[in-house]
Scaffold this active site. Structure first.
Site, PDB file in Angstrom:
ATOM      1  N   GLU A  51       0.810  -1.221   0.000  1.00  0.00           N
ATOM      2  CA  GLU A  51       0.000   0.000   0.000  1.00  0.00           C
ATOM      3  C   GLU A  51       0.838   1.263   0.000  1.00  0.00           C
ATOM      4  O   GLU A  51       0.388   2.312  -0.454  1.00  0.00           O
ATOM      5  CB  GLU A  51      -0.968   0.009   1.189  1.00  0.00           C
ATOM      6  CG  GLU A  51      -2.089  -1.025   1.090  1.00  0.00           C
ATOM      7  CD  GLU A  51      -1.685  -2.383   1.638  1.00  0.00           C
ATOM      8  OE1 GLU A  51      -0.478  -2.590   1.923  1.00  0.00           O
ATOM      9  OE2 GLU A  51      -2.572  -3.246   1.795  1.00  0.00           O
ATOM     10  N   PHE A 113     -11.067  -7.234  14.479  1.00  0.00           N
ATOM     11  CA  PHE A 113     -10.038  -7.718  13.571  1.00  0.00           C
ATOM     12  C   PHE A 113      -9.715  -6.649  12.531  1.00  0.00           C
ATOM     13  O   PHE A 113     -10.613  -6.106  11.897  1.00  0.00           O
ATOM     14  CB  PHE A 113     -10.498  -9.011  12.883  1.00  0.00           C
ATOM     15  CG  PHE A 113      -9.497  -9.529  11.885  1.00  0.00           C
ATOM     16  CD1 PHE A 113      -8.230  -9.930  12.292  1.00  0.00           C
ATOM     17  CD2 PHE A 113      -9.799  -9.590  10.532  1.00  0.00           C
ATOM     18  CE1 PHE A 113      -7.299 -10.383  11.380  1.00  0.00           C
ATOM     19  CE2 PHE A 113      -8.878 -10.042   9.608  1.00  0.00           C
ATOM     20  CZ  PHE A 113      -7.619 -10.441  10.035  1.00  0.00           C
ATOM     21  N   GLN A 114      -8.454  -6.377  12.369  1.00  0.00           N
ATOM     22  CA  GLN A 114      -7.963  -5.352  11.425  1.00  0.00           C
ATOM     23  C   GLN A 114      -8.582  -3.977  11.638  1.00  0.00           C
ATOM     24  O   GLN A 114      -8.810  -3.232  10.698  1.00  0.00           O
ATOM     25  CB  GLN A 114      -8.145  -5.818   9.976  1.00  0.00           C
ATOM     26  CG  GLN A 114      -7.271  -7.031   9.684  1.00  0.00           C
ATOM     27  CD  GLN A 114      -7.121  -7.335   8.216  1.00  0.00           C
ATOM     28  OE1 GLN A 114      -8.016  -7.091   7.426  1.00  0.00           O
ATOM     29  NE2 GLN A 114      -5.971  -7.889   7.843  1.00  0.00           N
ATOM     30  N   LYS A 163     -17.366  -0.739   6.799  1.00  0.00           N
ATOM     31  CA  LYS A 163     -17.914  -1.717   5.864  1.00  0.00           C
ATOM     32  C   LYS A 163     -19.430  -1.614   5.732  1.00  0.00           C
ATOM     33  O   LYS A 163     -19.974  -1.730   4.634  1.00  0.00           O
ATOM     34  CB  LYS A 163     -17.508  -3.124   6.310  1.00  0.00           C
ATOM     35  CG  LYS A 163     -17.800  -4.186   5.270  1.00  0.00           C
ATOM     36  CD  LYS A 163     -17.156  -5.519   5.657  1.00  0.00           C
ATOM     37  CE  LYS A 163     -17.727  -6.650   4.838  1.00  0.00           C
ATOM     38  NZ  LYS A 163     -17.083  -6.778   3.518  1.00  0.00           N
ATOM     39  N   MET A 480      24.290   8.885   1.545  1.00  0.00           N
ATOM     40  CA  MET A 480      24.170  10.198   2.167  1.00  0.00           C
ATOM     41  C   MET A 480      24.494  10.131   3.658  1.00  0.00           C
ATOM     42  O   MET A 480      25.134  11.027   4.211  1.00  0.00           O
ATOM     43  CB  MET A 480      22.760  10.751   1.952  1.00  0.00           C
ATOM     44  CG  MET A 480      22.585  12.162   2.469  1.00  0.00           C
ATOM     45  SD  MET A 480      23.781  13.285   1.720  1.00  0.00           S
ATOM     46  CE  MET A 480      22.847  13.885   0.323  1.00  0.00           C
TER      47      MET A 480
HETATM   48  C1  LIG Z   1      12.517   5.739   4.791  1.00  0.00           C
HETATM   49  C2  LIG Z   1      13.812   6.382   5.102  1.00  0.00           C
HETATM   50  N1  LIG Z   1      14.655   5.821   6.001  1.00  0.00           N
HETATM   51  C3  LIG Z   1      15.841   6.397   6.285  1.00  0.00           C
HETATM   52  C4  LIG Z   1      16.192   7.566   5.690  1.00  0.00           C
HETATM   53  C5  LIG Z   1      17.527   8.222   6.036  1.00  0.00           C
HETATM   54  N2  LIG Z   1      18.399   8.265   4.836  1.00  0.00           N
HETATM   55  C6  LIG Z   1      18.500   9.395   4.100  1.00  0.00           C
HETATM   56  S1  LIG Z   1      19.474   9.184   2.779  1.00  0.00           S
HETATM   57  C7  LIG Z   1      19.802   7.590   3.187  1.00  0.00           C
HETATM   58  C8  LIG Z   1      20.714   6.742   2.342  1.00  0.00           C
HETATM   59  C9  LIG Z   1      20.082   6.333   1.083  1.00  0.00           C
HETATM   60  O1  LIG Z   1      20.869   5.340   0.486  1.00  0.00           O
HETATM   61  P1  LIG Z   1      20.776   5.046  -1.052  1.00  0.00           P
HETATM   62  O2  LIG Z   1      19.374   4.848  -1.449  1.00  0.00           O
HETATM   63  O3  LIG Z   1      21.714   3.961  -1.406  1.00  0.00           O
HETATM   64  O4  LIG Z   1      21.188   6.437  -1.694  1.00  0.00           O
HETATM   65  P2  LIG Z   1      22.618   7.125  -1.793  1.00  0.00           P
HETATM   66  O5  LIG Z   1      22.656   8.187  -0.760  1.00  0.00           O
HETATM   67  O6  LIG Z   1      23.658   6.074  -1.574  1.00  0.00           O
HETATM   68  O7  LIG Z   1      22.623   7.684  -3.169  1.00  0.00           O
HETATM   69  C10 LIG Z   1      19.144   7.248   4.361  1.00  0.00           C
HETATM   70  C11 LIG Z   1      19.251   5.942   5.019  1.00  0.00           C
HETATM   71  C12 LIG Z   1      15.277   8.132   4.788  1.00  0.00           C
HETATM   72  N3  LIG Z   1      15.510   9.287   4.182  1.00  0.00           N
HETATM   73  N4  LIG Z   1      14.118   7.518   4.496  1.00  0.00           N
END
Ligand SMILES: Cc1ncc(C[n+]2csc(CCOP(=O)(O)OP(=O)(O)O)c2C)c(N)n1
Ligand SMILES: [Mg+2]
Lengths: 566, 175
Positions: A51, A113-114, A163, A480
């Site tokens: 979802e 439920f749910q 529902k 990042m």
């Molecule tokens: C759902 C979620 N969890 C954690 C983060 C924290 N976060 C920001 S950038 C990042 C790294 C992303 O890694 P990747 O997709 O490999 O991208 P890259 O920076 O390596 O290009 C994380 C964990 C986030 N933004 N969103």
């Protein structure tokens, strides 16, 4: 007047609102609405695999088209799975209507439920929401939901449908128009404020236009360009504003903020007048707020009064629709009659300064023999697509490199989660955009981490025969976060390295899609060409320099002039 | 020209403000309002909700505090809620504010007369009597309630309930 059961009212409302596609996933509490949709046969339903994917797809559809996106989920876990998608849309002001099933009214509050209190859960991340307790009110609620989602500062609206309500029958009296006494967004800007704004512009020697996502939402890009060209002012954009002003325009300074260009951040720091349009002075833009634009007066155009004077003091607040405000402002400038050359001459010293900044530190990166630089991939992608693609991104370095190195000339061509920064957004959003524009090239620029957050939607894309292109900039890192660890945590790479990553080419093949991989710079162009030419879902994986950073970078909490450069 | 600055710096002392809010009588409306305050870190000092003559609206009196900019944000944020019809900062002009408290105070032989005397001075009403207690009703601005409570404390307060502040703007005295 016709009598209809609630489930059919939903379908009728969708049709009347011009909804041609919805994204969803069924379950016991929403099965009746699904049955009504199936019987009716006029609404295309995209069955997702999770979802969250449905919510992001509806969001991507909305961003690409400007229309209200719609998604559907069942009660309980179905509903909670949409929450990240709803919050993502909320933070970026995206119009969306979310339908969730709910246990029968007689069971609400019983831990049935749910059962989950989705209206309670989403109250802080929806523009508005409804739990329908009386089928007679459903037609009005449906109308209101679409109206509220799409008007004023747009946002997601959730309707929770028990529902029994789905099956109860009432008159279907669907209003054509709706007026709500407690909800009247101000769209028409105050003429006097516009005149005051013009006075400030006249006085200014070093103005800058700071454009945000509001420009795109309000379809104000043409008017923004007119304003910029009329007074020959430099324009910088937020991440959400990219495409609101042509990135290739000579007056564009590119993005500002944490990973903005040197000249955009320097110009903001030295300006004497900020003309903010549909932007909200977010912390990623201002940096350390005490040091932000110390000499500037501020004109702030926004449809949401809460955005004005929230983080910075504003000299001329203009509440209203960006497009109308810009139109009025341009008119005042035209009536004033000074030709662009006069403005150009007036701002010449300012432009000289800006160009000098840009020359000193242009947006750039270092090349290394034998290693693929992610910036190079994006540059090539821009070249090959001639900037004509709809590009979605995931979150992280991949997102910032895309924002920096792909020049967005048109609005609604960059779909990215700015406010919430949701990893896993890009791919389902690309599915939504591709549903809206089957003939356009839709590309998700992803990281190896983010793509795995909604990778299951590959099946959805295959099922719908959507030729979405996924570009994975694979640094084998949560890049990042790793960059922050490198710079501010003594290179302690806590939990940012995956020791297992799927073979993305094989993974593509497993779904029946195509997969290509490049590991050397000389393979980049060819891989992109092959990948972009396919007529089906395709992954292009690029093994990029593992520890490449995104620069410039303003460290969190620092002044925007304290940039770390390449 | 005034430069922008960090608005959350307390440039002005936080002041008490009494807001009068008319809101649609819809389920969830109150929770939206309280959620807004907790979610955005605004504080609520007292909150009083009651029906109005129009049964489709509720009236809410909310006492909060903050400097000029915080109050401006609070009012704007309230107005942004779809269910909120109108917000007035009653404390901006002349206004009357009242609160009521019911105070159950120990009243034994030696203090019974003393309690009554104080009721008299503050124009409180005795609304319930038992061999060992009086329950008194006190109405007035918060300052009066405080004063009464301070004076009754040494005698022995057993229980207090308070309504929270309600307020209304004064009509203009001149034409
Ligand atoms: C759902 C979620 N969890 C954690 C983060 C924290 N976060 C920001 S950038 C990042 C790294 C992303 O890694 P990747 O997709 O490999 O991208 P890259 O920076 O390596 O290009 C994380 C964990 C986030 N933004 N969103
Ligand atoms: Mg990565």
């Amino acid at each position: 007047m016709t009598k209809l059961p609630g489930k059919q009212m939903v379908v009728e409302a969708l049709k009347r609102e011009g909804v041609d596609v919805v994204f969803g996933f069924p379950g016991g509490a929403i099965i009746d609405v699904y049955d009504a949709m199936e019987k009716d046969g006029n609404i295309k339903h995209v069955l997702v695999r999770h979802e969250q994917g449905a919510a992001h797809a509806a969001d991507g559809y909305a961003r690409a088209t400007g229309k209200v996106g719609v998604c559907i989920a069942t009660s309980g876990p179905g509903a909670t799975n949409t929450v990240t998608g709803i919050a993502t849309a909320y933070m970026d002001s995206i119009p969306m209507v979310v339908f969730t099933g709910q246990v029968p009214t007689s069971l609400i509050g019983n831990d049935a439920f749910q059962e989950v209190d989705i209206v309670g859960i989403t109250r802080p991340c929806t523009k508005h929401n409804y739990l329908v307790k009386d089928v007679h009110k459903l037609p009005t609620i449906l109308k209101e939901a679409f109206y509220i989602a799409g008007s004023g500062r747009p946002g997601p609206v959730l309707i929770d449908l028990p529902k029994d309500i789905q099956n109860q029958v009432a008159e279907f009296d669907y209003p054509d128009k709706i007026k709500l006494r407690s909800y009247n967004p101000v769209v028409e800007p105050h003429t006097r404020q516009i005149e005051r704004a013009f006075k400030l512009i006249e006085k200014s020697k070093q103005p800058i236009i700071y454009a945000g996502g509001g420009v795109i939402i309000a379809n104000a890009h043409k008017e923004l360009r007119k304003l910029a060209e009329a007074i020959y002012a430099p324009v910088t954009m937020t991440l959400m504003g990219l495409g609101g002003f042509p990135g290739t325009h000579e007056q564009s300074l590119g993005m500002l903020g944490m990973h903005g260009t040197y000249c955009a951040n320097m110009a903001m720091a030295n300006t004497d007048l900020i003309i903010a349009v549909g932007a909200r002075f977010d912390d990623r833009v201002t940096g350390k707020i005490e040091a932000f634009a110390p000499n500037a007066s501020i004109i702030h155009i926004d449809i949401d009064p809460t955005s004005i004077q929230k983080n910075v003091k504003v000299d001329v607040p203009i509440v209203g629709d960006c497009r109308r405000a810009l139109k009025k402002l341009v008119k005042v400038i035209e009536e004033d009659g000074r030709p662009p050359e006069v403005w150009k001459e007036k701002y010449q010293p300012w432009w000289d300064q800006i160009r000098a900044w840009n020359k000193r530190h242009p947006l750039t990166y270092k090349t290394e023999p034998g290693v693929i630089k992610p910036q190079y991939v994006i540059e090539k992608l821009y070249e090959l697509t001639k900037g004509k693609a709809i590009v979605t991104t995931e979150v992280g370095q991949n997102q910032m490199w895309t924002a920096q190195f792909y020049k967005f000339d048109e609005p609604r061509t960059l779909l990215t989660s700015g406010g919430l920064g949701t990893m896993g957004y890009g791919f389902p959003a690309a599915i939504g955009a591709q549903m809206a524009f089957p003939d356009k090239l839709v590309i998700d620029v992803a990281g190896d981490g983010s793509i795995q957050m909604n990778i299951q939607e590959m099946a959805t894309a295959m099922e719908q025969k959507l030729p979405v292109k996924i570009i994975i900039l694979n640094n084998q890192f949560l890049g990042m976060v790793r960059q922050w660890q490198e710079l501010f945590y003594d290179r302690r790479y806590a939990a940012t390295e995956f020791s297992v990553t799927p073979d993305f080419v094989k993974l593509a093949e497993a779904y029946g899609a195509k997969g290509f991989r490049a590991t050397k710079p000389e393979e980049v162009e060819d891989t992109l060409k092959k990948g972009l030419e396919t007529d089906c879902l395709t992954i292009m994986e690029f093994a990029i320099a593992r520890e490449e950073g995104v620069f410039p970078m303003v460290p969190a909490g620092k002044a925007t002039t304290e940039m770390l450069l390449v | 020209m005034a430069g922008p600055y960090f608005i959350k710096i307390q440039e002005f002392l936080p002041m008490k403000h009494t807001l009068s809010v008319l809101v649609e009588n819809e389920p969830g409306a109150l929770s939206r309002i309280t959620g807004l305050f907790s979610g955005r870190g605004f504080n609520i000092e007292s909150l009083c909700v009651a029906p109005t003559l129009d049964h489709t609206m509720s009236h809410l009196t909310l006492v909060t505090s903050g400097d000029e900019y915080i109050i401006e944000q609070i009012i704007k944020q309230l107005n942004r809620l779809v269910d909120v019809y109108k917000v007035v900062d009653v404390s901006e002009g002349e206004f009357v504010e009242r609160e009521m408290a019911l105070i159950k105070v120990k009243a034994e032989d030696e203090t019974r007369a003393e309690v009554l005397r104080m009721c008299d001075i503050f124009r409180c009403k005795v609304v319930d009597v038992s061999p060992k207690t009086y329950t008194i009703e006190v109405t007035g601005p918060e300052s009066k309630l405080k004063a009464v409570m301070e004076l009754l404390k040494p005698i022995g307060i057993k229980e207090i309930t308070r309504t929270g502040t309600i307020a209304i703007q004064r009509e203009k005295k001149t034409l």
